[in-house]
Design a protein around this motif. Structure first.
Motif, PDB file in Angstrom:
ATOM      1  N   THR A 126      16.252   5.654  69.607  1.00 18.64           N
ATOM      2  CA  THR A 126      16.114   7.094  69.741  1.00 18.64           C
ATOM      3  C   THR A 126      16.081   7.469  71.206  1.00 18.64           C
ATOM      4  O   THR A 126      15.763   6.661  72.081  1.00 18.64           O
ATOM      5  N   SER A 127      16.350   8.741  71.462  1.00 17.35           N
ATOM      6  CA  SER A 127      16.470   9.180  72.847  1.00 17.35           C
ATOM      7  C   SER A 127      15.156   9.066  73.595  1.00 17.35           C
ATOM      8  O   SER A 127      15.120   8.703  74.773  1.00 17.35           O
ATOM      9  N   ASP A 128      14.042   9.389  72.907  1.00 18.02           N
ATOM     10  CA  ASP A 128      12.752   9.329  73.590  1.00 18.02           C
ATOM     11  C   ASP A 128      12.444   7.914  74.058  1.00 18.02           C
ATOM     12  O   ASP A 128      12.020   7.688  75.197  1.00 18.02           O
ATOM     13  N   GLU A 136      20.991  15.083  71.399  1.00 20.89           N
ATOM     14  CA  GLU A 136      20.025  16.179  71.393  1.00 20.89           C
ATOM     15  C   GLU A 136      18.820  15.862  72.286  1.00 20.89           C
ATOM     16  O   GLU A 136      18.255  16.754  72.926  1.00 20.89           O
ATOM     17  N   GLY A 137      18.446  14.572  72.311  1.00 22.38           N
ATOM     18  CA  GLY A 137      17.346  14.194  73.184  1.00 22.38           C
ATOM     19  C   GLY A 137      17.676  14.375  74.646  1.00 22.38           C
ATOM     20  O   GLY A 137      16.823  14.779  75.451  1.00 22.38           O
ATOM     21  N   ASN A 163      14.813   6.972  76.974  1.00 23.85           N
ATOM     22  CA  ASN A 163      14.493   7.589  78.261  1.00 23.85           C
ATOM     23  C   ASN A 163      13.221   7.011  78.861  1.00 23.85           C
ATOM     24  O   ASN A 163      13.081   6.946  80.080  1.00 23.85           O
ATOM     25  N   GLU A 174      21.201  12.285  67.469  1.00 22.33           N
ATOM     26  CA  GLU A 174      19.812  12.415  67.911  1.00 22.33           C
ATOM     27  C   GLU A 174      19.676  12.063  69.390  1.00 22.33           C
ATOM     28  O   GLU A 174      18.888  12.691  70.123  1.00 22.33           O
ATOM     29  N   LEU A 175      20.429  11.083  69.833  1.00 23.41           N
ATOM     30  CA  LEU A 175      20.396  10.717  71.237  1.00 23.41           C
ATOM     31  C   LEU A 175      20.931  11.844  72.119  1.00 23.41           C
ATOM     32  O   LEU A 175      20.360  12.166  73.168  1.00 23.41           O
ATOM     33  N   ASP A 210      15.679  17.115  77.143  1.00 22.99           N
ATOM     34  CA  ASP A 210      14.825  16.480  78.146  1.00 22.99           C
ATOM     35  C   ASP A 210      14.720  17.379  79.375  1.00 22.99           C
ATOM     36  O   ASP A 210      15.678  17.549  80.141  1.00 22.99           O
TER      37      ASP A 210
END
Length: 505
Positions: free
Chosen positions: A127-129, A432-433, A132, A429-430, A437
């Motif tokens: 996932t993006s969170d 959108e993350g 990152n 999802e990535l 951000d």
């Protein structure tokens, strides 16, 4: 114990008591105690006082103990000046524990061999969170991942896992901080636990691999005869008055000649600790259920068949009385209690407590020998967790022990389908993350979005079908101001500045 002055041998003895006074006082005390009950006889109380005398809890008026026999008479006794001390049992220190396999951890894995002539598949991303937070690299091609798995779990390791988790579960049920002095782990065999859980028939009776360890055929036939009376005489032996008593005597002689009680000497302290839980039926039943898993399979099988026999005999209205003076229930408990529970040191054995425990086990034997579903679910969940395959990303410092990701082997067709469909959602999802951000500088965000566009054009185009949609989300690049241009008049030639100098002689 009430103490007073007594006259004997032409003198007075202070703080003493007679044998009859001791029996009267202790008998009444035991009858009022919940752990013993009103069924305690005067003879059983006398036997207990004799053990106290041998253990030097009391002594006769001349200081003798051990060799003397306690008498229910006017003979004088007293308490010794010093209390008898008994050393606590200590566990032997394990000098070398290399033979005991440790619990398998997530570190124990081996890489799966790469198959040749098969195109590597693009792996899914995190996932993006998480990306990152734990990766400082720009988003582009996702790092290559490897499938890893733990080494094959050996049967010895499975036995060890069953052993360790069963002992830990027993400690929690007993409510003890430690099992030191209660159970020595070296006396617990993991193979016995696994056998007692899985090698059973439809009625829950343990099946033995070695038939030589089972009871003789004539003992089993005698037990069936009593348990199914009056229809249990398979051998069609002639039934005569007192035939059922002879059959019971035959069964009793076999169990009384065993070299060791069915609950074994090593587990004596465990079952003594369970006696304090008998008031809480569910807790005591669960504790006995787990403790009986520690028994050797032959002992567990004999105990199951014996308790079932005792319960059926006590509940059979068609069975004639087995004794002229003692009730059938009391007779069964008294006959087999010392065959079930006992200690190596005879002075430590309390027959009254053994009677209490055997009575409880006889009344709840069906629940005690049921499949331990709670413990079994915990162990199987742990073993299943260790056998799964894990995803590991090369060059990633992500800790997968907290939230591990798993995969399973699939066919090539399913792989192609998942490549097209299955990766769309995490990629969206990535993206959108990245857009959401706010901590990422605008310059870095535009740079990563361009790299994302080159790597996954379809996903990027679905999110930004037009330039307007892109401008509404992605901040525009601020134009840099250029310095002003210098203009010159080229009609006239450029004449450099000239200065005249004057010199004096």
């Amino acid at each position: 114990m009430p103490l007073r002055r007594h006259w004997a041998h032409f003198r007075y003895y202070d703080c003493s008591f007679t044998g009859s006074e001791a029996v009267d006082y202790l008998h009444e005390l035991l009858r009022r105690n919940y752990n013993f009950g009103p069924e305690v006889t005067r003879y059983q109380t006398l036997q207990l006082l004799r053990k106290f005398l041998k253990a030097h809890v009391i002594e006769d008026i001349k200081g003798r103990h051990g060799t003397e026999d306690f008498e229910d008479s006017g003979h004088l006794y007293r308490f010794p000046m010093l209390s008898p001390l008994k050393s606590f049992p200590t566990r032997p220190v394990l000098r070398d524990s290399s033979d005991l396999p440790r619990l398998i951890r997530w570190d124990d894995y081996e890489e799966l061999p790469q198959r040749e002539n098969i195109a590597p598949l693009k792996s899914a991303v995190m996932t993006s969170d998480l990306w990152n937070k734990r990766h400082s690299v720009a988003i582009g091609d996702v790092h290559e991942c490897k499938l890893i798995r733990r080494k094959e779990i050996t049967p010895k390791q499975v036995d060890h896992i069953w052993k360790s988790m069963t002992v830990a579960h027993l400690q929690r049920v007993l409510g003890l901080k430690s099992l030191d002095g209660v159970l020595n782990p070296t006396h617990v065999n993991g193979k016995h636990i696994v056998h007692n859980v899985f090698s059973v028939n439809k009625t829950g009776i343990v099946l033995l691999e070695n038939k030589a360890e089972d009871m003789p055929y004539w003992v089993i036939s005698a037990m069936k005869c009593l348990a199914n009376w009056p229809n249990g005489n398979e051998s069609k032996q002639p039934v005569y008055p007192g035939f059922e008593r002879d059959v019971l005597r035959t069964v009793g002689d076999y169990f009384q000649r065993l070299k060791e009680p069915l609950l074994t000497y090593h587990l004596y302290e465990v079952f003594v600790n369970i006696l304090s839980l008998l008031q809480e039926q569910e807790v005591a039943t669960e504790a006995l259920q787990v403790s009986c898993l520690l028994l050797p399979p032959p002992n567990r099988r004999r105990l199951q068949l014996l308790l079932r026999l005792m319960a059926r005999v006590c509940q059979n209205p068609h069975l004639p009385p087995l004794n002229d003076t003692i009730a059938t229930r009391t007779l069964m408990v008294q006959m087999f209690s010392h065959c079930v529970l006992g200690s190596v040191d005879d002075m430590d054995l309390d027959e009254l407590l053994a009677t209490k425990l055997v009575t409880f086990m006889m009344e709840h034997h069906n629940a005690i020998f049921q499949d331990p579903r709670k413990l079994r679910h915990q162990v199987e969940e742990h073993l299943s967790h260790l056998k799964r395959v894990q995803i590991k990303y090369a060059g990633s410092d992500t800790d997968f022990s907290a939230s591990p990701a798993f995969c399973k082997q699939i066919s090539r067709v399913e792989s192609e389908e998942q490549k097209v469909i299955g990766t769309q959602t995490p990629l969206q999802e990535l993206l959108e993350g990245l857009i959401a951000d706010k901590e990422l500088p605008a310059k870095d965000k535009r740079k990563r979005l361009k790299q994302f566009q080159r790597s996954y054009p379809e996903v990027y185009h679905n999110r930004f079908p037009t330039e307007e949609s892109k401008a509404a989300v992605i901040p525009e690049k601020t134009p840099r101001l250029k310095p002003p241009l210098m203009f010159f008049n080229i009609k006239k030639p450029f004449q450099p500045f000239q200065r005249s100098w004057s010199f004096r002689a």
